[in-house]
Design a protein around this motif. Structure first.
Motif, PDB file in Angstrom:
ATOM      1  N   PRO A  11      37.028  61.810  58.624  1.00 56.69           N
ATOM      2  CA  PRO A  11      37.676  61.741  57.312  1.00 56.69           C
ATOM      3  C   PRO A  11      39.142  62.145  57.467  1.00 56.69           C
ATOM      4  CG  PRO A  11      36.219  63.648  57.443  1.00 56.69           C
ATOM      5  CD  PRO A  11      36.041  62.864  58.713  1.00 56.69           C
ATOM      6  N   HIS A  12      39.951  61.615  56.588  1.00 55.48           N
ATOM      7  CA  HIS A  12      41.371  61.953  56.638  1.00 55.48           C
ATOM      8  C   HIS A  12      41.575  63.398  56.173  1.00 55.48           C
ATOM      9  CE1 HIS A  12      41.750  57.468  56.234  1.00 55.48           C
ATOM     10  NE2 HIS A  12      42.446  57.748  57.317  1.00 55.48           N
ATOM     11  N   LYS A  13      42.606  64.015  56.721  1.00 55.54           N
ATOM     12  CA  LYS A  13      42.966  65.363  56.290  1.00 55.54           C
ATOM     13  C   LYS A  13      43.470  65.301  54.857  1.00 55.54           C
ATOM     14  CE  LYS A  13      44.950  68.366  58.823  1.00 55.54           C
ATOM     15  NZ  LYS A  13      45.679  69.223  59.743  1.00 55.54           N
ATOM     16  N   ILE A  14      43.199  66.345  54.125  1.00 55.52           N
ATOM     17  CA  ILE A  14      43.704  66.484  52.760  1.00 55.52           C
ATOM     18  C   ILE A  14      45.135  67.006  52.867  1.00 55.52           C
ATOM     19  CG2 ILE A  14      43.401  67.758  50.598  1.00 55.52           C
ATOM     20  CD1 ILE A  14      40.359  67.852  51.365  1.00 55.52           C
ATOM     21  N   PRO A  15      46.086  66.371  52.179  1.00 52.68           N
ATOM     22  CA  PRO A  15      47.483  66.805  52.306  1.00 52.68           C
ATOM     23  C   PRO A  15      47.815  68.031  51.456  1.00 52.68           C
ATOM     24  CG  PRO A  15      47.363  64.896  50.892  1.00 52.68           C
ATOM     25  CD  PRO A  15      45.965  65.154  51.384  1.00 52.68           C
ATOM     26  N   GLU A  16      46.943  69.013  51.551  1.00 50.26           N
ATOM     27  CA  GLU A  16      47.153  70.300  50.903  1.00 50.26           C
ATOM     28  C   GLU A  16      46.646  71.347  51.878  1.00 50.26           C
ATOM     29  OE1 GLU A  16      46.687  72.426  46.583  1.00 50.26           O
ATOM     30  OE2 GLU A  16      45.638  70.546  46.942  1.00 50.26           O
ATOM     31  N   SER A  17      47.470  72.351  52.150  1.00 48.59           N
ATOM     32  CA  SER A  17      47.136  73.307  53.205  1.00 48.59           C
ATOM     33  C   SER A  17      47.566  74.715  52.838  1.00 48.59           C
ATOM     34  CB  SER A  17      47.807  72.878  54.514  1.00 48.59           C
ATOM     35  OG  SER A  17      49.219  72.959  54.376  1.00 48.59           O
ATOM     36  N   PRO A  99      46.367  56.415  54.957  1.00 51.08           N
ATOM     37  CA  PRO A  99      47.562  55.570  55.037  1.00 51.08           C
ATOM     38  C   PRO A  99      48.474  55.802  53.828  1.00 51.08           C
ATOM     39  CG  PRO A  99      45.599  54.302  55.584  1.00 51.08           C
ATOM     40  CD  PRO A  99      45.130  55.649  55.089  1.00 51.08           C
ATOM     41  N   GLY A 100      49.754  55.902  54.106  1.00 49.92           N
ATOM     42  CA  GLY A 100      50.746  56.092  53.056  1.00 49.92           C
ATOM     43  C   GLY A 100      51.035  57.536  52.694  1.00 49.92           C
TER      44      GLY A 100
END
Length: 161
Positions: A11-17, A99-100
């Motif tokens: 799964p793609h990483k969530i862009p919150e860290s 993507p994006g």
């Protein structure tokens, strides 16, 4: 007929860290070197595992996974700075995201620990660690948001007037 092998896609990483600045009462900061990028020094970082994962849970989990430090809420307490940085994801790591996706929101935490606390690195993520005076630690960070958080450490710890 040829046999087809289907690989489960990651799964793609969530862009919150989260970013967790680990420091001692003497303002020495723990930095860890990335296994995939020698000489890339940083504090603990990590993405949410699920969109609804509480930030404190993410910070607690990442702190333990990357250093072996267990925030117990009593002796070792994470402090949420109630601050978030939005930054552009380095192109070399964008393939990990959908993507994006080009930007990440990073929530800043800190934790004060005794200087002699045992550090147990995750070898697939980090190769070595160093305790450094906070100004030197900020200079060594490859990430500007990480360096800025370290530089803000004395202000975050000062009693409010």
């Amino acid at each position: 007929m040829p046999a087809f092998v289907f690989k489960a896609s990651m799964p793609h990483k969530i862009p919150e860290s989260v970013l967790v600045v680990i420091y001692t009462p003497a303002l020495e900061v723990l930095l860890i070197e990335r296994a995939d990028r020698p000489e890339f020094w940083q504090s603990v970082t990590g993405s949410l595992d699920a969109p609804d994962e509480p930030l404190l849970h993410t910070a607690t989990r990442e702190l333990f996974e990357e250093t072996g430090i267990q925030a117990d809420g009593e002796r070792i307490c994470l402090l949420d700075w109630q601050m978030a940085n939005i930054y552009e994801i380095y192109p070399v790591w964008r393939h990990r995201y959908a993507p994006g996706v080009t930007h990440n929101t990073e929530h800043v935490f800190s934790v004060c620990v005794p200087r002699d606390i045992p550090i147990v690195l995750s070898p697939r993520e980090h190769t070595r660690f160093a305790w450094l005076p906070y100004l030197e630690a900020a200079d060594r960070c490859f990430s500007s948001s990480n360096a800025e958080a370290i530089l803000q450490l004395p202000r975050q710890l000062a009693p409010s007037a």
